[in-house]
Structures are given as structure tokens and as C-alpha cells.
Design a protein around this motif. Structure first.
Motif, PDB file in Angstrom:
ATOM      1  N   UNK A 190      -3.146  -5.378  -4.183  1.00 60.65           N
ATOM      2  CA  UNK A 190      -2.813  -4.908  -5.527  1.00 60.65           C
ATOM      3  C   UNK A 190      -1.632  -3.942  -5.488  1.00 60.65           C
ATOM      4  N   UNK A 191      -1.590  -3.085  -4.474  1.00 57.09           N
ATOM      5  CA  UNK A 191      -0.458  -2.171  -4.321  1.00 57.09           C
ATOM      6  C   UNK A 191       0.827  -2.941  -4.030  1.00 57.09           C
ATOM      7  N   UNK A 192       0.735  -3.975  -3.217  1.00 60.85           N
ATOM      8  CA  UNK A 192       1.919  -4.776  -2.890  1.00 60.85           C
ATOM      9  C   UNK A 192       2.450  -5.545  -4.098  1.00 60.85           C
ATOM     10  N   UNK A 193       1.570  -5.881  -5.028  1.00 63.61           N
ATOM     11  CA  UNK A 193       1.984  -6.688  -6.176  1.00 63.61           C
ATOM     12  C   UNK A 193       2.620  -5.860  -7.282  1.00 63.61           C
ATOM     13  N   UNK A 194       2.562  -4.554  -7.160  1.00 66.13           N
ATOM     14  CA  UNK A 194       3.103  -3.710  -8.219  1.00 66.13           C
ATOM     15  C   UNK A 194       4.624  -3.834  -8.294  1.00 66.13           C
ATOM     16  N   UNK A 195       5.122  -3.794  -9.517  1.00 62.98           N
ATOM     17  CA  UNK A 195       6.570  -3.839  -9.737  1.00 62.98           C
ATOM     18  C   UNK A 195       6.990  -2.551 -10.456  1.00 62.98           C
ATOM     19  N   UNK A 196       8.148  -1.990 -10.078  1.00 61.65           N
ATOM     20  CA  UNK A 196       9.051  -2.467  -9.017  1.00 61.65           C
ATOM     21  C   UNK A 196       8.475  -2.177  -7.626  1.00 61.65           C
ATOM     22  N   UNK A 197       8.947  -2.936  -6.657  1.00 62.91           N
ATOM     23  CA  UNK A 197       8.460  -2.800  -5.287  1.00 62.91           C
ATOM     24  C   UNK A 197       8.930  -1.481  -4.692  1.00 62.91           C
ATOM     25  N   UNK A 198       7.984  -0.650  -4.263  1.00 64.87           N
ATOM     26  CA  UNK A 198       8.302   0.616  -3.608  1.00 64.87           C
ATOM     27  C   UNK A 198       7.431   0.753  -2.366  1.00 64.87           C
ATOM     28  N   UNK A 199       7.963   1.426  -1.377  1.00 65.84           N
ATOM     29  CA  UNK A 199       7.210   1.714  -0.153  1.00 65.84           C
ATOM     30  C   UNK A 199       6.678   0.441   0.499  1.00 65.84           C
ATOM     31  N   UNK A 200       7.422  -0.647   0.379  1.00 69.24           N
ATOM     32  CA  UNK A 200       6.940  -1.944   0.861  1.00 69.24           C
ATOM     33  C   UNK A 200       6.711  -1.948   2.360  1.00 69.24           C
ATOM     34  N   UNK A 201       7.581  -1.287   3.106  1.00 68.82           N
ATOM     35  CA  UNK A 201       7.442  -1.297   4.564  1.00 68.82           C
ATOM     36  C   UNK A 201       6.115  -0.672   4.991  1.00 68.82           C
ATOM     37  N   UNK A 202       5.758   0.474   4.381  1.00 67.66           N
ATOM     38  CA  UNK A 202       4.490   1.127   4.729  1.00 67.66           C
ATOM     39  C   UNK A 202       3.299   0.269   4.298  1.00 67.66           C
ATOM     40  N   UNK A 203       3.418  -0.409   3.168  1.00 66.67           N
ATOM     41  CA  UNK A 203       2.327  -1.277   2.710  1.00 66.67           C
ATOM     42  C   UNK A 203       2.117  -2.446   3.664  1.00 66.67           C
ATOM     43  N   UNK A 204       3.208  -3.039   4.138  1.00 72.97           N
ATOM     44  CA  UNK A 204       3.078  -4.139   5.099  1.00 72.97           C
ATOM     45  C   UNK A 204       2.544  -3.638   6.439  1.00 72.97           C
ATOM     46  N   UNK A 205       2.892  -2.409   6.800  1.00 80.81           N
ATOM     47  CA  UNK A 205       2.342  -1.822   8.022  1.00 80.81           C
ATOM     48  C   UNK A 205       0.831  -1.664   7.897  1.00 80.81           C
ATOM     49  N   UNK A 206       0.372  -1.208   6.723  1.00 78.01           N
ATOM     50  CA  UNK A 206      -1.070  -1.120   6.476  1.00 78.01           C
ATOM     51  C   UNK A 206      -1.723  -2.494   6.578  1.00 78.01           C
ATOM     52  N   UNK A 207      -1.062  -3.503   6.012  1.00 76.57           N
ATOM     53  CA  UNK A 207      -1.609  -4.862   6.060  1.00 76.57           C
ATOM     54  C   UNK A 207      -1.707  -5.356   7.498  1.00 76.57           C
ATOM     55  N   UNK A 208      -0.700  -5.073   8.305  1.00 69.02           N
ATOM     56  CA  UNK A 208      -0.734  -5.492   9.708  1.00 69.02           C
ATOM     57  C   UNK A 208      -1.874  -4.790  10.456  1.00 69.02           C
TER      58      UNK A 208
END
Length: 292
Positions: A190-208
Motif C-alpha cells: 500500500x505504501x509503494x502504491x501511493x502517488x506521487x512515489x516517494x522514498x521508493x528505494x527504502x520501500x523496496x529495501x523493506x520488501x527485499x
């Protein structure tokens, strides 16, 4: 000084007013990062706390730890968790917590991003009996205020990768739903789907990080949205993450190998044992340099 208070003997409104004033003085003293010995002298004096029911009392280690968390008083948090591990993580009084079912310290540490204090809390919890340990790690927040979220949900909601990895490595369950039926994975998506995209790198790190601990076939509420909006989610996540999440492909060899390696690390040795993994430094999940 704000903590220079004078006890007014006897009962009545004047005594209650003075006690409330001195109670705030303890909060100020923790906020001002005063020495541990001074804070403990203040905490154990009944003059410094007035409960809602009109009873004069001292601050419990649990309540003092909440103050230390808010103001990042690391020496005081370390003292409380070392000397009073059980009572420091007990349920505080009603004036400190709306829900008396469980203690809020883990979620509070995540919310304020107190990574080092969180690390010490998790180490203290490892010394508890298994049932008590799980109760702390997987504690659901108040349904009215916190939506039944666990500390892992909070870490995903606020995008705290260090907190997330520490919780997972110490045994917090990544599969529990919150009050709305969302797992931590759902919260992060849900955080990744928010627009505009912010802090995407940290969100993908959490996902990994979640990928290393979440079972391959775990159900999650957002899966149908991923399937219905394939191109959008592939752009957000990358094709390999997307295909793995929706079950179109197994995890990559790297993720599979990391899952095996991570499982060899017991909670008692996490995250220190990450340094001993047979991997180049840049391939390790996170650089967690924390004092034991």
C-alpha cells in the motif's frame, strides 16, 4: 531548574497540584537526558507521580522506558532493560496506554525509529519464556487507536528497514493480519502504491527484507490488485519481484540462498552473525552496526 520541586504535605487540591507539577518534572528530566542515577532517584520518589485515580505512586520501569524511548535516552533505556527486563516491558498504567492487553514498547521504538533501543528491547525479550516472547514480538496494537497493527506493520507503514530486519531476525511473525486483515506485506505494498512515489528505494529495501522471511505461499490481501494491474506493479516492483509475489515464478537463486543462510542465524545472534555470512559486504541485507 524545572525538576527542582518541593513536596507539599497532606492531601487536597494543593498536594495534587504539586504532585502533577513534579510528575512533569520527571518527564522533563528524561527529555533533558539527565544522568541515569538522577533519573532513578526521581523515579522512585512517590512525589513524582500522581495517578488518575488520585493515588500517589512512583513511576514503573515500564513507564520510565516509554519516556526514554520518546526522547532517545539510550543510557537510561539500557539501564532499565538491564536491571528490570521483565518490569521494564510490562504493561504500563492506563494513563500511559489506552489498551491494557499488552505493552506498547516495541511498536513505540519502531514509531520513533529508535533502532538501538529497539535492539536492546529485542535482546531482553529473548530471555523471556517462549510464550511471553511471542506475546511481545507479535503484540497487536489497540484496535481503536492502532488498528490492531503489530510492530512489523508499523515498520512497513513508516518504512523503517532497520527496524523491520531486526524484528524479523528476532522472530516476529510476518504473516499476522492487522484489524483490517492486512499483513505487513499488504501494508508495505500500500505504501509503494501511493502517488506521487516517494522514498521508493527504502520501500523496496523493506520488501527485499520481507522476502527473506515470508513463506512463499503466504496469502495477502493485495495479491488480486497486483494481478489486475500487472503492468503498473511490474513497473513499481520490477519484473522479478512481481512474478515472485504473485506466484508466477519461484524466488531467484539469490533470494533462495539468502533464506537458507538467514535461517541458520538464531535470534540470540542476530544481527551480529550477519557479518559472518559468506557473502560480499554489498550483498548483505543491511549494515546493522549495533553495540551488543
Amino acid at each position: 531548574m524545572p525538576w527542582s520541586v518541593r513536596w507539599v504535605g497532606g492531601g487536597g487540591a494543593q498536594s495534587q497540584k504539586q504532585c502533577k507539577k513534579s510528575s512533569f518534572a520527571f518527564y522533563q528530566a528524561v527529555r533533558d537526558l539527565l544522568p541515569v542515577w538522577f533519573l532513578e532517584d526521581m523515579r522512585t520518589m512517590e512525589v513524582f507521580h500522581w495517578e488518575d485515580g488520585g493515588k500517589v505512586s512512583l513511576y514503573s520501569p515500564s513507564e520510565a522506558l516509554l519516556y526514554a524511548l520518546v526522547h532517545d535516552h539510550q543510557p537510561y533505556a539500557r539501564h532499565l532493560l538491564t536491571k528490570f527486563p521483565q518490569s521494564a516491558l510490562a504493561v504500563p498504567s492506563q494513563s500511559f496506554s489506552c489498551c491494557q492487553a499488552s505493552a506498547p514498547h516495541l511498536a513505540m521504538a519502531v514509531r520513533y525509529n529508535r533502532v538501538r533501543v529497539l535492539f536492546r528491547i529485542l535482546k531482553a525479550v529473548q530471555g523471556f519464556p517462549p510464550g511471553d516472547r511471542a506475546g511481545h514480538l507479535d503484540r497487536r496494537g489497540c484496535s481503536r487507536v492502532e488498528g490492531g497493527k503489530t510492530a512489523l506493520h508499523v515498520a512497513c507503514e513508516l518504512v523503517r528497514p532497520e527496524c523491520l530486519l531486526l524484528l524479523l531476525g528476532h522472530g516476529a511473525s510476518p504473516c499476522l493480519p492487522d484489524g483490517a486483515g492486512n499483513t505487513p506485506l499488504d501494508t508495505l505494498l500500500q505504501q509503494l502504491s501511493q502517488a506521487p512515489a516517494v522514498n521508493t528505494r527504502a520501500k523496496l529495501l523493506c520488501l527485499d527484507c520481507l522476502f527473506l522471511f515470508v513463506p512463499q505461499d503466504v496469502p495477502f490481501a493485495m495479491k488480486q490488485q497486483l494481478l489486475d494491474n500487472r503492468q503498473r506493479w511490474q513497473d513499481l516492483l520490477g519484473e522479478s519481484r512481481y512474478r515472485c509475489l504473485v506466484g508466477l515464478a519461484p524466488p531467484s537463486l539469490f533470494v533462495g540462498a539468502m533464506r537458507v543462510l538467514i535461517r541458520t542465524i538464531s535470534p540470540e545472534h542476530f544481527p551480529e552473525a550477519l557479518d559472518d555470512l559468506p557473502l560480499p559486504h554489498f550483498l548483505k541485507p543491511l549494515d546493522l552496526k549495533l553495540e551488543s
